[in-house]
Design an enzyme around this catalytic site. Structure first.
Site, short mmCIF file in Angstrom:
data_model
loop_
_atom_site.label_atom_id
_atom_site.label_comp_id
_atom_site.label_asym_id
_atom_site.label_seq_id
_atom_site.Cartn_x
_atom_site.Cartn_y
_atom_site.Cartn_z
N GLY A 108 -23.37 -60.59 67.87
CA GLY A 108 -22.13 -61.32 67.66
C GLY A 108 -21.42 -60.80 66.43
O GLY A 108 -21.79 -59.77 65.86
N GLY A 113 -17.47 -63.74 59.93
CA GLY A 113 -16.60 -63.34 58.83
C GLY A 113 -17.16 -62.18 58.02
O GLY A 113 -16.43 -61.40 57.44
N PHE A 114 -18.48 -62.08 57.98
CA PHE A 114 -19.13 -61.00 57.23
C PHE A 114 -18.97 -59.67 57.95
O PHE A 114 -18.73 -58.63 57.35
CB PHE A 114 -20.62 -61.34 57.08
CG PHE A 114 -21.41 -60.40 56.21
CD1 PHE A 114 -21.59 -60.68 54.87
CD2 PHE A 114 -21.97 -59.25 56.74
CE1 PHE A 114 -22.33 -59.82 54.08
CE2 PHE A 114 -22.71 -58.39 55.96
CZ PHE A 114 -22.87 -58.67 54.62
N GLY A 115 -19.09 -59.71 59.26
CA GLY A 115 -19.05 -58.49 60.06
C GLY A 115 -19.95 -58.65 61.27
O GLY A 115 -20.44 -59.74 61.56
N LYS A 117 -27.05 -57.98 59.46
CA LYS A 117 -25.64 -58.31 59.21
C LYS A 117 -25.01 -57.12 58.49
O LYS A 117 -25.42 -56.77 57.38
CB LYS A 117 -25.52 -59.57 58.36
CG LYS A 117 -25.85 -60.85 59.09
CD LYS A 117 -25.86 -62.04 58.15
CE LYS A 117 -24.50 -62.34 57.56
NZ LYS A 117 -24.52 -63.58 56.75
N ASP A 132 -21.09 -74.48 52.96
CA ASP A 132 -20.58 -74.13 54.29
C ASP A 132 -21.60 -74.51 55.36
O ASP A 132 -21.87 -73.76 56.29
CB ASP A 132 -20.27 -72.63 54.36
CG ASP A 132 -19.32 -72.30 55.52
OD1 ASP A 132 -18.64 -73.22 56.02
OD2 ASP A 132 -19.27 -71.13 55.93
#
Length: 411
Positions: free
Chosen positions: A100, A103-105, A121, A218
Site C-alpha cells: 500500500g 503519507g510516508f510513501g 516503508k 495520530d
C-alpha cells in the site's frame, strides 16, 4: 509634398519608438521571470541539499555508534540495513511486493535470507511527511519495546534512499476489517474486546511505563496493525512527541493528526497532552463497537457524527443499538456497555474530565455501575464535508491515501 514627407517621417519615428519600448518591456518581463525561476530552483536545490546533509549526518551518527560487529547502533539498538539487502528482500521493490501507500510513501512486503518477513516503508521523494518524521520515528520507536507497539527492526539510509524496516503484520490494519462489510464479521466481540484492551495497554506504556513519556498524536484505526493472532500493535510514530520533565501539556502552532480523532483543545487551540491521545482512544473504542467511522452522518436531521449518535443513544438507554450487526446477537451485553461507557468518558469535551490510560485499564475490568457518568462529548456534530452512513469504504474519509492532515494556524 514637403509636408507629406515630414508627416510620414514623424509617424514612422513614433512607431519605431513604440516598438523599442514594447521590446524593452517584454525583455524586462522575461528577465524577471527567469530570475524568479532561478531563485525558486535555487531554494529547492538548497532545501534538498540541506535535507540530504541532515540525513547523511544522521547516517554517520548511527554508523559511528555501531558496535564492533557493525550490526547495531549502541545508542539506538537499531540495525542498519544496506540497500542491496532490502532490494533483494522485496524483489527490487516490485509491484507484487507493494502492500500500500501512505503519507510516508509506499510500503513493501519482503523476506530476508533467514526467512523473516518484513514490511519496508520507503520514503517517497514527494512524501507529505518527510525527513523530520523519518528521523523522529527512527530515534523514538527504537527506544520502545512493548507487545502492543509495532517493532522497528532497522532502517536503511543509503544515497537518497530512506527506509524503515518493520516486523510484518500479516493481517494489515484494523480499518481494513472494521469498515469493510465483507470482513467485519471476522471481528467477533472477544476479538474486538481484546483489540480494545491491547491498544489501551500500548498507550499506557507510551504515557507512563516507557523510559520516555510519549504522545502519539495520530492514533486511528489505520495506525493499528494486527498480527497473525489479531493482536493489535500501535504503529506510525512520525508525528509522536516526547514529553520532558514535568510537562503536562504543550501548545503548538503545527497541528498534526487526522480529523475525527483529534481532541477539541488540540484541533482548535493547538494544545496537546496525554488526554489528546485518550480522546483518540475513545473514538477508536466507539468505532470498534459500532463498525462505523466517526465522521459519518448517523442522524441527518441533527448532523450527528458517531460521537453524537452514541451520546444520543446512551442518554435514551438504547446503547446496544450501536453494536455492529457483524458481531451478531451473541455477545456479553454488560461488557459491551461498559466499553461504550469507557469510550464516552474518554471523548468528553473537557480534557480534565477524561480519565488517564491507567484509569482506563482499571475501568475496562470494573463494574459499569461503579464508573462515573460521562458528560457530553466534544465534536458531536459534523463540521466538515458529509460522509454517508456506510462502513464499506477502506479509504480514510479524512484525507487522500490515509495521509495525516497537517494544519498551520497562527496563534
Amino acid at each position: 509634398m514637403f509636408l507629406f514627407s515630414y508627416d510620414h517621417v514623424d509617424v514612422s519615428g513614433s512607431e519605431s519608438s513604440h516598438h523599442r519600448i514594447y521590446l524593452t518591456v517584454i525583455t524586462v518581463i522575461i528577465a524577471l521571470f527567469m530570475l524568479n525561476l532561478a531563485l525558486v530552483g535555487f531554494c529547492v536545490w538548497r532545501r534538498k541539499k540541506r535535507s540530504s546533509r541532515s540525513m547523511s549526518g544522521m547516517a554517520i551518527s548511527l554508523t559511528e555508534r555501531r558496535n564492533d560487529e557493525g550490526t547495531e547502533a549502541k545508542g539506538l539498538d537499531l540495525p542498519l540495513f544496506d540497500l542491496g539487502t532490502v532490494a533483494d528482500a522485496t524483489g527490487n521493490f516490485s509491484i507484487e511486493s507493494k502492500l500500500g501507500e501512505g503519507g510516508f510513501g509506499p510500503v513493501y512486503k519482503g523476506k530476508l535470507e533467514d526467512e523473516q518477513e518484513i514490511a519496508v516503508k520507503r520514503l517517497s521523494k514527494t512524501s507529505v511527511q518527510g525527513v523530520d518524521e523519518f528521523k523522529n520515528e527512527v530515534v523514538l520507536i527504537a527506544k520502545l519495546q512493548h507487545r502492543n507497539l509495532v517493532r522497528l527492526l532497522g532502517c536503511c539510509i543509503e544515497g537518497e534512499e530512506r527506509m524503515l524496516i518493520y516486523e510484518y503484520m500479516p493481517n494489515g490494519s484494523l480499518d481494513s476489517f472494521l469498515f469493510d462489510e465483507a470482513k467485519g464479521w471476522l471481528l467477533n466481540w472477544p476479538t474486538r474486546y481484546s483489540i480494545i484492551v491491547g491498544i489501551a495497554r500500548g498507550l499506557l506504556y507510551l504515557h507512563q511505563d516507557s523510559r520516555l513519556r510519549i504522545i502519539h498524536r495520530d492514533l486511528k484505526a489505520s495506525n493499528i496493525l494486527l498480527d497473525m493472532h489479531m493482536n493489535p500493535k500501535i504503529s506510525d510514530f512520525g508525528m509522536a512527541r516526547i514529553f520532558g520533565g514535568d510537562d503536562t501539556e504543550v501548545n503548538t502552532m503545527r497541528v498534526v493528526g487526522t480529523y475525527g480523532y483529534m481532541s477539541p483543545e488540540y484541533a482548535m487551540d493547538g494544545i496537546f497532552s496525554v488526554k489528546s491521545d485518550v480522546f483518540s482512544f475513545g473514538v477508536l473504542v466507539l468505532e470498534i463497537i459500532s463498525g462505523k467511522k466517526n465522521r459519518g452522518i448517523y442522524d441527518s436531521s441533527r448532523r450527528l457524527n458517531l460521537l453524537g449518535y452514541t451520546w444520543s443513544l446512551w442518554r435514551e438507554g438504547k446503547g446496544l443499538e450501536l453494536v455492529d450487526e457483524a458481531i451478531g446477537d451473541s455477545y456479553p451485553k454488560a461488557e459491551v456497555l461498559r466499553c461504550m461507557k469507557v469510550g464516552l468518558l474518554c471523548v468528553q469535551e473537557r480534557p480534565e474530565d477524561r480519565p488517564t490510560m491507567s484509569a482506563v485499564m482499571l475501568m475496562l475490568g470494573s463494574d459499569s455501575a461503579l464508573l462515573p457518568q460521562p458528560r457530553q462529548p466534544g465534536f458531536v456534530a459534523m463540521r466538515g464535508p458529509l460522509e454517508p452512513d456506510s462502513s464499506t469504504s477502506k479509504q480514510d474519509s479524512l484525507s487522500i491515501n490515509n495521509v495525516s492532515v497537517t494544519m498551520f494556524e497562527g496563534r
